[in-house]
Design a protein around this motif. Structure first.
Motif, PDB file in Angstrom:
ATOM      1  N   PHE A  69     -69.426 -42.909  -0.859  1.00 41.81           N
ATOM      2  CA  PHE A  69     -68.552 -41.793  -1.202  1.00 41.81           C
ATOM      3  C   PHE A  69     -67.119 -42.260  -1.449  1.00 41.81           C
ATOM      4  O   PHE A  69     -66.419 -41.698  -2.307  1.00 41.81           O
ATOM      5  CB  PHE A  69     -68.600 -40.740  -0.098  1.00 41.81           C
ATOM      6  N   THR A  70     -66.696 -43.271  -0.721  1.00 39.88           N
ATOM      7  CA  THR A  70     -65.383 -43.860  -0.993  1.00 39.88           C
ATOM      8  C   THR A  70     -65.360 -44.478  -2.384  1.00 39.88           C
ATOM      9  O   THR A  70     -64.378 -44.332  -3.130  1.00 39.88           O
ATOM     10  CB  THR A  70     -65.032 -44.915   0.066  1.00 39.88           C
ATOM     11  N   SER A  79     -72.570 -40.529 -11.659  1.00 44.42           N
ATOM     12  CA  SER A  79     -72.066 -39.672 -10.582  1.00 44.42           C
ATOM     13  C   SER A  79     -72.652 -38.269 -10.666  1.00 44.42           C
ATOM     14  O   SER A  79     -72.873 -37.614  -9.640  1.00 44.42           O
ATOM     15  CB  SER A  79     -70.536 -39.599 -10.635  1.00 44.42           C
ATOM     16  N   LEU A  88     -63.032 -42.086  -9.583  1.00 43.67           N
ATOM     17  CA  LEU A  88     -62.212 -41.024 -10.172  1.00 43.67           C
ATOM     18  C   LEU A  88     -60.734 -41.420 -10.209  1.00 43.67           C
ATOM     19  O   LEU A  88     -60.029 -41.130 -11.181  1.00 43.67           O
ATOM     20  CB  LEU A  88     -62.383 -39.726  -9.376  1.00 43.67           C
ATOM     21  N   SER A 118     -57.616 -36.135  -8.765  1.00 38.58           N
ATOM     22  CA  SER A 118     -58.502 -36.695  -7.734  1.00 38.58           C
ATOM     23  C   SER A 118     -57.710 -37.160  -6.524  1.00 38.58           C
ATOM     24  O   SER A 118     -58.189 -37.073  -5.391  1.00 38.58           O
ATOM     25  CB  SER A 118     -59.318 -37.848  -8.307  1.00 38.58           C
ATOM     26  N   LEU A 122     -65.401 -36.670   1.990  1.00 39.83           N
ATOM     27  CA  LEU A 122     -65.366 -37.592   0.858  1.00 39.83           C
ATOM     28  C   LEU A 122     -66.346 -37.175  -0.236  1.00 39.83           C
ATOM     29  O   LEU A 122     -66.103 -37.439  -1.418  1.00 39.83           O
ATOM     30  CB  LEU A 122     -65.684 -39.013   1.329  1.00 39.83           C
ATOM     31  N   GLY A 136     -67.156 -43.534  -4.906  1.00 41.25           N
ATOM     32  CA  GLY A 136     -67.136 -42.433  -5.858  1.00 41.25           C
ATOM     33  C   GLY A 136     -65.737 -41.878  -6.057  1.00 41.25           C
ATOM     34  O   GLY A 136     -65.335 -41.545  -7.186  1.00 41.25           O
ATOM     35  N   TRP A 137     -64.981 -41.782  -4.973  1.00 38.61           N
ATOM     36  CA  TRP A 137     -63.595 -41.314  -5.078  1.00 38.61           C
ATOM     37  C   TRP A 137     -62.734 -42.330  -5.830  1.00 38.61           C
ATOM     38  O   TRP A 137     -61.929 -41.975  -6.695  1.00 38.61           O
ATOM     39  CB  TRP A 137     -63.033 -41.040  -3.679  1.00 38.61           C
ATOM     40  N   SER A 197     -65.426 -36.749  -4.158  1.00 39.76           N
ATOM     41  CA  SER A 197     -66.056 -37.636  -5.137  1.00 39.76           C
ATOM     42  C   SER A 197     -67.107 -36.908  -5.965  1.00 39.76           C
ATOM     43  O   SER A 197     -66.780 -36.167  -6.897  1.00 39.76           O
ATOM     44  CB  SER A 197     -66.653 -38.854  -4.427  1.00 39.76           C
ATOM     45  N   GLY A 213     -58.592 -35.435  -3.113  1.00 39.66           N
ATOM     46  CA  GLY A 213     -59.033 -36.259  -1.993  1.00 39.66           C
ATOM     47  C   GLY A 213     -58.134 -36.123  -0.789  1.00 39.66           C
ATOM     48  O   GLY A 213     -58.604 -36.045   0.359  1.00 39.66           O
TER      49      GLY A 213
END
Length: 308
Positions: A10-11, A255, A17, A27, A143, A13-14, A147, A31
């Motif tokens: 998930f990190t 994603s 972005l 983002s 997260l 995925g962020w 994400s 976030g």
């Protein structure tokens, strides 16, 4: 490492972005707000009470944040921006208000069974530090909002085209139909429980209406809500081909698939069907027979034991 492993995907995925050409600013804001929300609304209450149930307030509230930020900061076609923003706000508000009502009624003073099941899973996996595992679980759900679950909204709201494609129409029709089905399933379950309470019958199995065709029609419909959004986001993803590097563009498409996969595994295995049934079998005498005749997730006709 076994505690922190869920955070890695998930990190990443962020970070995807944040590194894109199109979504860096929104983002970063999303976030940051998601993490602040989860720290205040989820992590601190978990630390004080030892209960995970506050996730039910934090996660849908995070969807509302995505919707609001999409509306405020996206520069795509105004109709798309307004539509996808309202979808996220509607979906998140419905669940968040329901959770807040349960909190008001004092129902969050007892851990929900699905989170008790999480603790059993952690123990099986050798995660004996339950307090740490709960905090990690809460953070990675925040997260997820930062994400993969934000990707459909961000993609749709960045599309400047004034023409609507067939895939967008199909996706939104799927979303609307699934949202209606989820609402009907919830109302049927509530109606069944009220009827049983009036009749003085306890621990009965809800097998009426949509519950005849799936043991968890509400979870299936929730999954289809996200699939509808994902389908609607595909044309906007394709339109980004010339604006992003090939690697980022491909990963943004992946994603979208990850969002569907993540919701499926969550609704079936992590906090959905399987945890619910672990306790239903123990609590409801007729539940094993229900399992033998009705699909767990995907709707289908009832079957007899001889059909198995």
């Amino acid at each position: 490492m076994k505690y922190f492993a869920p955070l890695i995907l998930f990190t990443a995925g962020w970070l995807l972005l944040l590194l894109s050409n199109s979504f860096t600013s929104i983002s970063l804001i999303n976030g940051s707000l998601q993490l602040l929300l989860f720290v205040l609304v989820v992590c601190l209450p978990i630390w004080r009470t030892g209960r995970m149930s506050y996730v039910d307030i934090g996660w849908p509230s995070g969807l509302v944040i995505i919707g609001v930020l999409t509306w405020l900061y996206s520069s795509g076609d105004p109709v798309r921006v307004a539509l996808v923003s309202m979808v996220y706000i509607l979906v998140g508000s419905r669940m968040a208000l329901g959770a807040l009502n349960m909190w008001r009624m004092g129902l969050l003073k007892k851990e929900f069974p699905r989170y008790e099941y999480q603790k059993i899973r952690w123990k099986t996996a050798g995660k004996t530090n339950t307090a740490l595992a709960m905090q990690i679980d809460a953070i990675y759900q925040g997260l997820a909002n930062a994400s993969f679950l934000a990707v459909p909204a961000l993609l749709i709201a960045t599309n400047p085209s004034g023409s609507i494609s067939a895939l967008e129409v199909i996706g939104m029709l799927i979303w609307a139909g699934a949202y209606a089905v989820e609402s009907v399933a919830d109302m049927q379950k509530l109606g069944f429980l009220k009827t049983m309470k009036k009749a003085g019958q306890k621990n009965m199995v809800c097998n009426v209406g949509l519950w005849k065709f799936s043991r968890h029609p509400n979870y299936f419909a929730e999954w289809m809500v996200w699939n509808g959004l994902i389908i609607a986001a595909i044309p906007s993803w394709l339109a980004l081909y010339d604006q992003e590097s090939l690697v980022v563009w491909v990963l943004l498409g992946a994603s979208l698939l990850m969002a569907s996969r993540m919701m499926y595994t969550t609704l079936v295995y992590f906090t959905g069907a399987v945890p619910a049934e672990y306790y239903s079998v123990q609590k409801r005498p007729g539940y094993r027979a229900y399992q033998e005749t009705t699909n767990i997730f995907f709707p289908g006709p009832s079957r007899t034991v001889a059909d198995k």
